[in-house]
Design an enzyme around this catalytic site. Sequence first.
Site, PDB file in Angstrom:
ATOM      1  N   VAL D  17     -50.412   7.667  37.201  1.00 26.68           N
ATOM      2  CA  VAL D  17     -51.719   7.971  36.621  1.00 26.68           C
ATOM      3  C   VAL D  17     -51.555   8.036  35.111  1.00 26.68           C
ATOM      4  CG1 VAL D  17     -53.485   9.767  36.471  1.00 26.68           C
ATOM      5  CG2 VAL D  17     -52.504   9.139  38.683  1.00 26.68           C
ATOM      6  N   ASP D  18     -52.521   7.476  34.373  1.00 22.29           N
ATOM      7  CA  ASP D  18     -52.371   7.398  32.921  1.00 22.29           C
ATOM      8  C   ASP D  18     -53.252   8.408  32.190  1.00 22.29           C
ATOM      9  OD1 ASP D  18     -54.953   6.382  32.831  1.00 22.29           O
ATOM     10  OD2 ASP D  18     -54.314   4.305  32.669  1.00 22.29           O
ATOM     11  N   ALA D  19     -53.318   8.247  30.883  1.00 19.89           N
ATOM     12  CA  ALA D  19     -54.046   9.208  30.057  1.00 19.89           C
ATOM     13  C   ALA D  19     -55.542   9.219  30.360  1.00 19.89           C
ATOM     14  CB  ALA D  19     -53.813   8.907  28.574  1.00 19.89           C
TER      15      ALA D  19
END
Lengths: 147, 147, 147, 147
Positions: D17-19
């Site tokens: 999962v990213d920013a």
Amino acid sequence: MPSKSYFYGFKVPLHDVDAAGVMFFGHLFRHAHDAYEAFMAANDLPLEQIIQEDEWLLPLVRAESEFRAPLRHGESIRIRLCVADLGRSSFTLLYRFEDETGQIRADARTVHVNVDAARGSSAALPKRLATVLETYVCDPRSSDPGR
Amino acid sequence: MPSKSYFYGFKVPLHDVDAAGVMFFGHLFRHAHDAYEAFMAANDLPLEQIIQEDEWLLPLVRAESEFRAPLRHGESIRIRLCVADLGRSSFTLLYRFEDETGQIRADARTVHVNVDAARGSSAALPKRLATVLETYVCDPRSSDPGR
Amino acid sequence: MPSKSYFYGFKVPLHDVDAAGVMFFGHLFRHAHDAYEAFMAANDLPLEQIIQEDEWLLPLVRAESEFRAPLRHGESIRIRLCVADLGRSSFTLLYRFEDETGQIRADARTVHVNVDAARGSSAALPKRLATVLETYVCDPRSSDPGR
Amino acid sequence: MPSKSYFYGFKVPLHDVDAAGVMFFGHLFRHAHDAYEAFMAANDLPLEQIIQEDEWLLPLVRAESEFRAPLRHGESIRIRLCVADLGRSSFTLLYRFEDETGQIRADARTVHVNVDAARGSSAALPKRLATVLETYVCDPRSSDPGR
């Protein structure tokens, strides 16, 4: 002290192997963390829920790994996860990477501290978590740290 | 049509090369996105600010890549980024991966749609963004899409 | 002892940040290794050449990191690389992650051993490598390990 | 036409999962490739063996993906893998990412070409591989491409 380990398996994928023909060491920590997530979920403490509910914070303050023999593409690896140290507000997880013959290929450790989000200081581990961790305490100096 | 490209360079690192001795294709998209982040920041639209301020959402709805020649460890690669398509509520970025001799090694494209966070439907691109993108519109069929 | 550091900069990209909103700790080692590759190349010892020529093997036997403050999306980080320990057949690199205010956010260390490929045992570091490493020896306990 | 799919499951890990709070799109291709490796191994064609024996080369020449709904931390995803196109020297794999309710969250496709290592030109797919792929041919336009 009776103790047990949590086991997590994976096969070394094509993309984990680097230009030197062995698993890039940084990916070991990714697999260790995947084992940690599976361990927490198996003990009714799924990380996604802990993060969403913002109940506790368990930041990693330290990570380390010793590499005994390189991991190669297609090898079946089993991670044996147990609790190498359990304190009032922190704990250390041991991840032992074993191949199909039982040989230890690498050991990794992560140290987590519970932080009180409101006060920003370390706080006693939540009881629910401490109870789970106690079950998995092992002796990291033993060649068979937990069974 | 006068147009320009944004250029972003990187050297293929050890860990991007896989068990087959070439850059794993999935990492191409990581480098493409790094180029996109650098492009946005260079045009005063840093992604971290857009995300934090939650002003717009620009989800990726499509990504694709063609691989002409494998990328190898240590090669110096230049990504030429330009806007292959600019619509009312969406845009397509082209990332051309060129080696030091100017040879095209891979082309990647990402399609982004602006979504109105409150209504959940597509919405016209913010003017500030559209103005920047217009400057970088290129002809993707050309061998020299933008300069 | 006169000493110097090698500096390597990067900006925390979108994909390095995890579901908890901070850089995933495993990625720190990827950036540390990128700094190592750049350091070696800057000193005429590009890793891709060493690997291809199969002259030496420099396997990592240990990696560790302490995290002082989480890294967030878009932050500009400078890695200060120096040699924390230099032995006959092994060396330890220190990677100090500093933010724009000079605050230390994380320290990482990697231990490398030179292995004689033919005999499979540790061997004295190649002279060419030892000469470079000597220039970058630092005092890891100092708050300013190398300049 | 009778056809079947290969199924591969995973849970979206913290580090994917990213920013922006959703799975970074590049990681989708990593999971697709993991499914491909598992599919090949399940059909007695383990990639590590093919690569080591250097018998064939199956370079990826194209990859693409459409994202319908973002993947979030902790979600259980099932990849349905089938052969969307089977030619003399190339094939296209379809990877359908479905959640626990059966909703399609993303589709990915990879195109592989068999290359004669000695001559560097495309060559007919090895019979052993073609026989396996035939069993998994599906109709990609169908909402239920293979069962």
